[in-house]
Scaffold this motif. Structure first.
Motif, PDB file in Angstrom:
ATOM      1  N   ASP A  58       0.845  -1.326  -0.052  1.00 42.82           N
ATOM      2  CA  ASP A  58      -0.020   0.105   0.062  1.00 42.82           C
ATOM      3  C   ASP A  58       0.846   1.380   0.045  1.00 42.82           C
ATOM      4  O   ASP A  58       2.081   1.228   0.321  1.00 42.82           O
ATOM      5  CB  ASP A  58      -0.945  -0.090   1.002  1.00 42.82           C
ATOM      6  CG  ASP A  58      -1.823  -1.231   1.032  1.00 42.82           C
ATOM      7  OD1 ASP A  58      -2.271  -1.765   0.173  1.00 42.82           O
ATOM      8  OD2 ASP A  58      -2.173  -1.696   2.417  1.00 42.82           O
ATOM      9  N   GLY A  59       0.265   2.404  -0.386  1.00 46.36           N
ATOM     10  CA  GLY A  59       0.984   3.619  -0.471  1.00 46.36           C
ATOM     11  C   GLY A  59       0.939   4.340  -1.576  1.00 46.36           C
ATOM     12  O   GLY A  59       0.333   3.593  -2.883  1.00 46.36           O
ATOM     13  N   THR A  60       1.325   5.486  -1.918  1.00 49.42           N
ATOM     14  CA  THR A  60       1.674   6.253  -3.048  1.00 49.42           C
ATOM     15  C   THR A  60       2.928   6.915  -3.375  1.00 49.42           C
ATOM     16  O   THR A  60       3.739   6.998  -2.387  1.00 49.42           O
ATOM     17  CB  THR A  60       0.521   7.323  -3.149  1.00 49.42           C
ATOM     18  OG1 THR A  60       0.928   8.143  -2.081  1.00 49.42           O
ATOM     19  CG2 THR A  60      -0.906   6.845  -3.108  1.00 49.42           C
ATOM     20  N   ALA A  61       3.323   7.186  -4.437  1.00 44.87           N
ATOM     21  CA  ALA A  61       4.291   8.039  -4.845  1.00 44.87           C
ATOM     22  C   ALA A  61       4.007   8.814  -6.081  1.00 44.87           C
ATOM     23  O   ALA A  61       3.210   8.393  -6.867  1.00 44.87           O
ATOM     24  CB  ALA A  61       5.621   6.668  -5.343  1.00 44.87           C
ATOM     25  N   ALA A  62       4.779   9.696  -6.303  1.00 44.99           N
ATOM     26  CA  ALA A  62       4.816  10.463  -7.324  1.00 44.99           C
ATOM     27  C   ALA A  62       5.206  10.020  -8.632  1.00 44.99           C
ATOM     28  O   ALA A  62       6.452   9.463  -8.627  1.00 44.99           O
ATOM     29  CB  ALA A  62       5.651  12.023  -7.274  1.00 44.99           C
ATOM     30  N   VAL A  63       4.782  10.430  -9.735  1.00 41.67           N
ATOM     31  CA  VAL A  63       4.964   9.828 -11.095  1.00 41.67           C
ATOM     32  C   VAL A  63       5.324  11.170 -11.655  1.00 41.67           C
ATOM     33  O   VAL A  63       4.364  12.039 -12.004  1.00 41.67           O
ATOM     34  CB  VAL A  63       3.703   9.261 -11.882  1.00 41.67           C
ATOM     35  CG1 VAL A  63       4.245   8.631 -13.461  1.00 41.67           C
ATOM     36  CG2 VAL A  63       3.614   7.986 -11.069  1.00 41.67           C
TER      37      VAL A  63
END
Length: 176
Positions: A58-63
């Motif tokens: 889980d989680g997010t990151a910048a593209v």
């Protein structure tokens, strides 16, 4: 004591007003990220926040998307994701294609080279209608940011041409 009561009330009121304002102030990390994203935007890079590849949890990151120069006729929709383990069946070490959909083979040599130049905390490389995107956890500071930006500038045009659909050569009937 009664002389101090108005001072205490005024002090308490100031704390009630200033407390939430201080919570809104960005911390050093948020300020650094905003600065990097702003610098990327000035360079023509689009930044979007997206979910991490499934293998990373889980989680997010910048593209960071480097826009295509000519988006027509490109074979997009493929994603190269970081996997949990290294395997010889993967595209490259810990990197493999999402949903079994690889990039056109003409782009593979550039993707291998790009993987070798990107910062270590990259999660995915994706080709969409927007452009060539690199999902990055945004750690490593300014050095990693500059490495990411120069890698995108160098390899995005090469990958763009490598994934361009071949145009059929004209037949004799079409030439007449």
């Amino acid at each position: 004591m009664s002389d101090w009561l108005p001072v205490i009330i005024i002090g308490f009121a100031m704390v009630l007003v200033l407390g939430p304002v201080m919570w809104l102030k960005p911390n050093a990390r948020d300020s650094r990220l905003a600065g990097m994203r702003s610098q990327a935007a000035r360079a023509g890079i689009t930044v979007q926040i997206q979910a991490l590849p499934a293998a990373l949890g889980d989680g997010t990151a910048a593209v960071y998307y480097h826009r295509w120069q000519n988006p027509k006729g490109l074979q997009v929709g493929w994603i190269l994701e970081l996997q949990r383990i290294e395997h010889e069946l993967n595209f490259s070490g810990q990197w493999d294609w999402a949903k079994g959909q690889p990039a056109p083979k003409d782009a593979w040599k550039y993707l291998h080279a790009l993987l070798g130049e990107l910062p270590r905390d990259i999660c995915a490389i994706t080709a969409t209608q927007v452009g060539l995107g690199v999902q990055w956890r945004e750690s490593g500071g300014d050095t990693s940011f500059q490495k990411l930006m120069s890698s995108l500038d160098k390899y995005s045009p090469l990958i763009e041409e490598a994934i361009r659909k071949m145009r059929p050569s004209p037949t004799t009937q079409e030439l007449s």
